[in-house]
Design a protein around this motif. Sequence first.
Motif, PDB file in Angstrom:
ATOM      1  N   LEU A  86       0.835  -1.189   0.000  1.00  0.00           N
ATOM      2  CA  LEU A  86       0.000   0.000   0.000  1.00  0.00           C
ATOM      3  C   LEU A  86       0.878   1.249   0.000  1.00  0.00           C
ATOM      4  CD1 LEU A  86      -2.630  -1.103   2.678  1.00  0.00           C
ATOM      5  CD2 LEU A  86      -3.020  -0.921   0.219  1.00  0.00           C
ATOM      6  N   HIS A  87       0.436   2.274  -0.689  1.00  0.00           N
ATOM      7  CA  HIS A  87       1.103   3.574  -0.786  1.00  0.00           C
ATOM      8  C   HIS A  87       2.368   3.532  -1.641  1.00  0.00           C
ATOM      9  CE1 HIS A  87      -0.935   5.631   2.922  1.00  0.00           C
ATOM     10  NE2 HIS A  87      -1.768   4.845   2.263  1.00  0.00           N
ATOM     11  N   SER A  88       2.635   2.426  -2.326  1.00  0.00           N
ATOM     12  CA  SER A  88       3.798   2.399  -3.206  1.00  0.00           C
ATOM     13  C   SER A  88       3.419   2.926  -4.584  1.00  0.00           C
ATOM     14  CB  SER A  88       4.366   0.979  -3.331  1.00  0.00           C
ATOM     15  OG  SER A  88       3.571   0.197  -4.215  1.00  0.00           O
ATOM     16  N   SER A  89       4.414   3.350  -5.353  1.00  0.00           N
ATOM     17  CA  SER A  89       4.173   3.939  -6.669  1.00  0.00           C
ATOM     18  C   SER A  89       3.727   2.909  -7.699  1.00  0.00           C
ATOM     19  CB  SER A  89       5.443   4.628  -7.160  1.00  0.00           C
ATOM     20  OG  SER A  89       6.507   3.685  -7.288  1.00  0.00           O
ATOM     21  N   THR A  90       3.788   1.628  -7.343  1.00  0.00           N
ATOM     22  CA  THR A  90       3.379   0.565  -8.262  1.00  0.00           C
ATOM     23  C   THR A  90       2.136  -0.176  -7.789  1.00  0.00           C
ATOM     24  OG1 THR A  90       4.868  -1.007  -7.170  1.00  0.00           O
ATOM     25  CG2 THR A  90       5.737   0.198  -9.068  1.00  0.00           C
ATOM     26  N   PHE A  91       1.513   0.302  -6.727  1.00  0.00           N
ATOM     27  CA  PHE A  91       0.352  -0.423  -6.197  1.00  0.00           C
ATOM     28  C   PHE A  91      -0.892  -0.085  -7.012  1.00  0.00           C
ATOM     29  CE2 PHE A  91      -3.317  -0.972  -3.353  1.00  0.00           C
ATOM     30  CZ  PHE A  91      -3.184  -2.326  -3.100  1.00  0.00           C
ATOM     31  N   VAL A  92      -1.244  -0.977  -7.925  1.00  0.00           N
ATOM     32  CA  VAL A  92      -2.438  -0.815  -8.750  1.00  0.00           C
ATOM     33  C   VAL A  92      -3.165  -2.165  -8.781  1.00  0.00           C
ATOM     34  CG1 VAL A  92      -3.381  -0.126 -10.972  1.00  0.00           C
ATOM     35  CG2 VAL A  92      -1.252   0.907 -10.166  1.00  0.00           C
ATOM     36  N   PRO A  93      -4.141  -2.367  -7.917  1.00  0.00           N
ATOM     37  CA  PRO A  93      -4.873  -3.632  -7.908  1.00  0.00           C
ATOM     38  C   PRO A  93      -5.497  -3.922  -9.270  1.00  0.00           C
ATOM     39  CG  PRO A  93      -5.396  -2.345  -5.957  1.00  0.00           C
ATOM     40  CD  PRO A  93      -4.603  -1.451  -6.864  1.00  0.00           C
ATOM     41  N   HIS A  94      -5.590  -5.198  -9.596  1.00  0.00           N
ATOM     42  CA  HIS A  94      -6.209  -5.619 -10.857  1.00  0.00           C
ATOM     43  C   HIS A  94      -7.685  -5.230 -10.851  1.00  0.00           C
ATOM     44  CE1 HIS A  94      -7.717  -8.366 -13.994  1.00  0.00           C
ATOM     45  NE2 HIS A  94      -6.482  -8.293 -14.476  1.00  0.00           N
ATOM     46  N   ASP A  95      -8.224  -4.999 -12.055  1.00  0.00           N
ATOM     47  CA  ASP A  95      -9.636  -4.626 -12.166  1.00  0.00           C
ATOM     48  C   ASP A  95     -10.569  -5.659 -11.542  1.00  0.00           C
ATOM     49  OD1 ASP A  95      -9.251  -2.187 -13.425  1.00  0.00           O
ATOM     50  OD2 ASP A  95      -9.412  -3.025 -15.450  1.00  0.00           O
ATOM     51  N   SER A  96     -10.142  -6.909 -11.493  1.00  0.00           N
ATOM     52  CA  SER A  96     -11.000  -7.956 -10.915  1.00  0.00           C
ATOM     53  C   SER A  96     -11.305  -7.700  -9.450  1.00  0.00           C
ATOM     54  CB  SER A  96     -10.334  -9.328 -11.069  1.00  0.00           C
ATOM     55  OG  SER A  96      -9.113  -9.382 -10.345  1.00  0.00           O
ATOM     56  N   HIS A  97     -10.476  -6.895  -8.806  1.00  0.00           N
ATOM     57  CA  HIS A  97     -10.693  -6.642  -7.385  1.00  0.00           C
ATOM     58  C   HIS A  97     -11.831  -5.650  -7.143  1.00  0.00           C
ATOM     59  CE1 HIS A  97      -7.390  -9.191  -6.486  1.00  0.00           C
ATOM     60  NE2 HIS A  97      -6.511  -8.407  -7.092  1.00  0.00           N
ATOM     61  N   VAL A  98     -12.280  -4.945  -8.179  1.00  0.00           N
ATOM     62  CA  VAL A  98     -13.513  -4.169  -8.049  1.00  0.00           C
ATOM     63  C   VAL A  98     -14.665  -5.119  -7.743  1.00  0.00           C
ATOM     64  CG1 VAL A  98     -15.158  -2.675  -9.239  1.00  0.00           C
ATOM     65  CG2 VAL A  98     -12.690  -2.335  -9.572  1.00  0.00           C
ATOM     66  N   HIS A  99     -14.697  -6.238  -8.451  1.00  0.00           N
ATOM     67  CA  HIS A  99     -15.712  -7.275  -8.206  1.00  0.00           C
ATOM     68  C   HIS A  99     -15.595  -7.824  -6.791  1.00  0.00           C
ATOM     69  CE1 HIS A  99     -16.685 -11.618  -8.071  1.00  0.00           C
ATOM     70  NE2 HIS A  99     -17.708 -11.318  -8.864  1.00  0.00           N
ATOM     71  N   ASP A 100     -14.372  -8.122  -6.356  1.00  0.00           N
ATOM     72  CA  ASP A 100     -14.173  -8.710  -5.028  1.00  0.00           C
ATOM     73  C   ASP A 100     -14.609  -7.765  -3.918  1.00  0.00           C
ATOM     74  OD1 ASP A 100     -13.114 -10.882  -6.341  1.00  0.00           O
ATOM     75  OD2 ASP A 100     -11.026 -10.419  -5.863  1.00  0.00           O
ATOM     76  N   VAL A 101     -14.248  -6.482  -4.048  1.00  0.00           N
ATOM     77  CA  VAL A 101     -14.635  -5.508  -3.028  1.00  0.00           C
ATOM     78  C   VAL A 101     -16.147  -5.322  -3.018  1.00  0.00           C
ATOM     79  CG1 VAL A 101     -14.455  -3.096  -2.301  1.00  0.00           C
ATOM     80  CG2 VAL A 101     -12.407  -4.323  -3.041  1.00  0.00           C
ATOM     81  N   ALA A 102     -16.767  -5.275  -4.200  1.00  0.00           N
ATOM     82  CA  ALA A 102     -18.223  -5.125  -4.262  1.00  0.00           C
ATOM     83  C   ALA A 102     -18.923  -6.304  -3.600  1.00  0.00           C
ATOM     84  CB  ALA A 102     -18.669  -4.982  -5.714  1.00  0.00           C
ATOM     85  N   HIS A 103     -18.436  -7.514  -3.819  1.00  0.00           N
ATOM     86  CA  HIS A 103     -19.030  -8.687  -3.182  1.00  0.00           C
ATOM     87  C   HIS A 103     -18.814  -8.665  -1.669  1.00  0.00           C
ATOM     88  CE1 HIS A 103     -19.913 -11.801  -6.564  1.00  0.00           C
ATOM     89  NE2 HIS A 103     -20.335 -10.592  -6.879  1.00  0.00           N
ATOM     90  N   ALA A 104     -17.635  -8.244  -1.240  1.00  0.00           N
ATOM     91  CA  ALA A 104     -17.397  -8.145   0.201  1.00  0.00           C
ATOM     92  C   ALA A 104     -18.353  -7.136   0.831  1.00  0.00           C
ATOM     93  CB  ALA A 104     -15.944  -7.741   0.466  1.00  0.00           C
TER      94      ALA A 104
END
Length: 400
Positions: free
Chosen positions: A356-374
């Motif tokens: 977290l907070h690193s210049s390369t931290f970009v979660p994959h688009d699939s994690h939009v689905h995971d967060v929405a389900h959570a």
Amino acid sequence: MNPELFESLRRRIDQEIPGAIALRHKLHSMPDLSGSEGPTLELVLNALPGDLQARFVAGTGAVLRIGGPGKAIAIRAELDALPALEESELDWASKRPGVMHACGHDVHLAAVVALARAVHSTAGAAPMALVFQPREETYPSGAKDICATGILAEEDVRATVAAHVQPLLPGGTVACTPGAVNASSDEFVINIQGRGGHAAYPHIAADPVLALSHVVVSLQNIVSRNVDPMDSVVLTIATLQAGTAANVIPGTAAARGTVRTMSTPVRAEVLRRLAETVRLVAAAHGCSGEVTVTEGEPVLENDAHIVKATAPLLLALGMDVDSNLRSAGSDDFSYFSEKMPSLMMFVGTSGAGERLHSSTFVPHDSHVHDVAHALLAGYVGAARTLLPAHELPLVVAPTS
């Protein structure tokens, strides 16, 4: 009661994910720093159903209600980005040099929009309050300011739910842990006043550098000798400042640091001992010492009943559940958990970057689905726990 409602919400969310991902790309490419989130909020509001009415709060934040009158469950998402230079080289990387969504807030916002659109279009869902919060990354806290307005009480909110991406967990795993999950966070400044002089004649000076050095070492004894080993405490000195020349004993020395605790009583005791140690150790070296504390976030406590109701729903959605993750990191969602039963979940994104907070931290688009389900699981779990049965036609139908 409709036994298919939970499954209907899940399917509706899945239909919303492509649009949510497109929104995520827009948000990520045009990030806003804390306190300047107006354009981000506008993008989010434009992605929501047009009949929802926003109540603006805390400067650049907003609260919107979905559903009729009565007790509601709040879903929170953060609006702000960080002062970081992105190094992802994505087509939709930040177009604002030195500003980046390096903590996943773009993912959280897109997921909340997907959930909100699903709930809005599904008859019989429990009332929901959307909380789009500014200034999560800086002081003064946007969450604290929202709580101070009383708007959540006006909207009859009975619980708050949030989810945060977490690269320490594997993808497909959600941490849903009862009790304290994030630490309190306080910052402090130590000032030592001595008596300056020539470095060759230390006996006629009172050296604040030596005093501060002993203070730094002695403060570690607070954790090792004044706190129960079963309690978690972090006390870190991060900056030291003194002097201007090698042959001059300065008149003052200063240090800055942070204290993190997982217990409110322990927090109070550690801060008391911090001030006492600085004062007494400085005095032992012929100096005076004082501490100025900037109070930060309280301990973030997850409601055990909501956790118990949510974990099976996460499993029904095909997620693995971690019930142990806790972190000395802090999040101002804790101001909501201080006011009412709340749930913060952590959604695994391993492989999204170093941290977290690193210049390369970009979660994959699939994690939009995971967060929405959570968030769906947390919303339903909180509603089943806290809303009366006659107001709650939410019954889980396990998915295949």
